[in-house]
Design a protein around this motif. Structure first.
Motif, short mmCIF file in Angstrom:
data_model
loop_
_atom_site.label_atom_id
_atom_site.label_comp_id
_atom_site.label_asym_id
_atom_site.label_seq_id
_atom_site.Cartn_x
_atom_site.Cartn_y
_atom_site.Cartn_z
N HIS A 134 20.75 67.73 60.73
CA HIS A 134 19.70 67.28 61.66
C HIS A 134 18.94 68.49 62.21
O HIS A 134 19.51 69.55 62.39
CB HIS A 134 20.32 66.51 62.82
N LYS A 155 18.63 50.44 72.86
CA LYS A 155 18.75 51.38 71.74
C LYS A 155 17.57 51.20 70.81
O LYS A 155 17.21 50.08 70.45
CB LYS A 155 20.09 51.10 71.04
N SER A 163 15.44 52.31 67.19
CA SER A 163 15.45 52.95 65.87
C SER A 163 14.02 53.10 65.41
O SER A 163 13.23 52.16 65.51
CB SER A 163 16.19 52.08 64.86
N ARG A 204 11.50 54.37 62.16
CA ARG A 204 11.35 54.80 60.78
C ARG A 204 9.87 54.97 60.49
O ARG A 204 9.05 54.16 60.93
CB ARG A 204 11.89 53.74 59.80
N GLY A 221 15.75 61.66 69.18
CA GLY A 221 15.45 62.67 68.16
C GLY A 221 15.93 62.17 66.82
O GLY A 221 16.14 60.97 66.64
N ALA A 247 14.50 58.31 63.03
CA ALA A 247 14.97 58.84 64.30
C ALA A 247 15.46 57.70 65.19
O ALA A 247 15.36 56.52 64.84
CB ALA A 247 13.85 59.62 64.98
#
Ligand code: 5GP
Ligand code: MN
Length: 340
Positions: free
Chosen positions: A124, A284, A286, A288, A306, A312
């Motif tokens: 990462h 949460k 996500s 893309r 990040g 991320a």
């Protein structure tokens, strides 16, 4: 940046330590790369006669429970005291597939203050630098690929058996989305080929990970795609927001929302796909993206997150409606990126 890729120094140190005690840990809610690289390394140490223990900061999806030696993993949330004793007593702590201690939750503080030698193996961006030894590059498809490099560096490729190969192959397949992401190199394919020669069964591994969902999960995906998908045309962006009630209704468990965010990106013209899930402790997210849209920069700037350039994540403690509004406002600042 300290200790840039000084991993070669760990070999003589490991060999000079009498009965070294090794802890292997990885990021919270481990995916197939996190757990596959951890168990691949664990099984390698086992074969080498080194005592090791994988400690996961949290639980993980059932679709990973086929992995060889998975039953030996300790979940920190379930066995906190035992995990802390092990961490306090370790000579080496291997930190796989994460770049910052906050990615292992509460365990991070204890790893930080442990007198053990800390070894980072990760791909990462921007590792924060808590470790003593490092095998790090963003040019590896997966941490599993880096574990192969590590075993090679230890002159132990001969020790790789079907179990180790299966764990590492699973990490490579999933982190590259089946050899699709641009991070897939000729070296990735060469390593994958070698793992097949060592006995990994690609069809079995693929089946265990991707053809192993519950009926609930499949219906949940259908529901999200037909009822919850928002296309923000002006921004070439796809958005799915899932509420806590919806998670309950479909009996969603850890791992079930894995992959959902990718569907948005499969729509022609969409450059950015986002999933917001109302988890108990936090919202949460996500992210893309395709091409030159920096998903990690967006996550870092607005959602305390990040990750990789095109994949991320982030989180927020705000109510889900506020997170959705904040996200839509943030999009405006990136409109040029998304429309050109
Ligand atoms: P996912 O969307 O699959 O949860 O995460 C995709 C990638 O984003 C992960 O591989 C990880 O690199 C990164 N990521 C996910 N969540 C977070 C987060 O909360 N903080 C940071 N720094 N990175 C994250
Ligand atoms: Mn990874």
């Amino acid at each position: 940046m300290k200790n840039l890729n000084n991993i070669a120094d760990i070999k003589p140190l490991l060999e000079a330590t009498v009965k070294p005690k090794v802890i292997i840990t990885t990021h919270h809610k481990p995916d197939a790369d996190a757990l596959g690289s951890s168990l691949g390394l664990y099984t390698y140490f086992l074969k080498k006669g080194i005592q090791a223990q994988v400690v996961s900061p949290t639980d993980y999806g059932d679709f990973l429970k086929w992995m060889p030696n998975e039953h030996t993993v300790i979940n920190f949330e379930e066995f906190e005291e035992k995990s802390l004793d092990l961490v306090a007593d370790a000579d080496f702590i291997f930190c796989l597939d994460f770049n910052a201690l906050k990615r292992i939750n509460k365990l991070g503080e204890f790893v930080k203050h442990s007198p053990a030698q800390k070894v980072l193996i990760d791909h990462h961006l921007e590792p924060e630098g808590f470790e003593d030894y490092r095998l790090w590059t963003t040019h590896a498809s997966s941490t599993a690929e880096l574990i192969f490099w590590f075993i090679e560096l230890m002159n132990d490729v001969d020790l790789i058996d079907e179990e180790i190969a299966s764990c590492l192959y699973a990490g490579i397949v999933t982190d590259t989305a089946s050899f699709k992401h641009p991070s897939t190199t000729a070296t990735t394919h060469r390593i994958a080929a070698m793992l097949l020669e060592k006995g990994a069964k690609s069809n079995k591994i693929y089946e265990a990970i991707y053809d192993n969902y519950s009926e609930n999960r499949t219906r949940f995906i259908g529901f999200c795609l037909s009822q919850k998908l928002q296309i923000l045309k002006e921004f070439n962006t796809a958005l799915i927001v899932v509420t806590e009630d919806e998670l309950k209704k479909f009996h969603i468990i850890t791992g079930d929302s894995e992959g959902l965010v990718n569907y948005g990106l499969s729509i022609s013209g969409i450059k950015f796909s986002v999933l917001i899930v109302d988890r108990k402790v936090a919202r949460k997210m996500s992210f893309r993206s395709k091409d030159d849209f920096p998903a990690n920069e967006f996550a870092r700037k607005y959602f305390n997150g990040g990750g990789h350039f095109n994949a991320a994540g982030g989180e927020s403690m705000d109510a889900i409606e506020h997170v959705e509004t904040k996200f839509k406002e943030a999009l405006i600042t990136y409109k040029d990126y998304l429309t050109n």
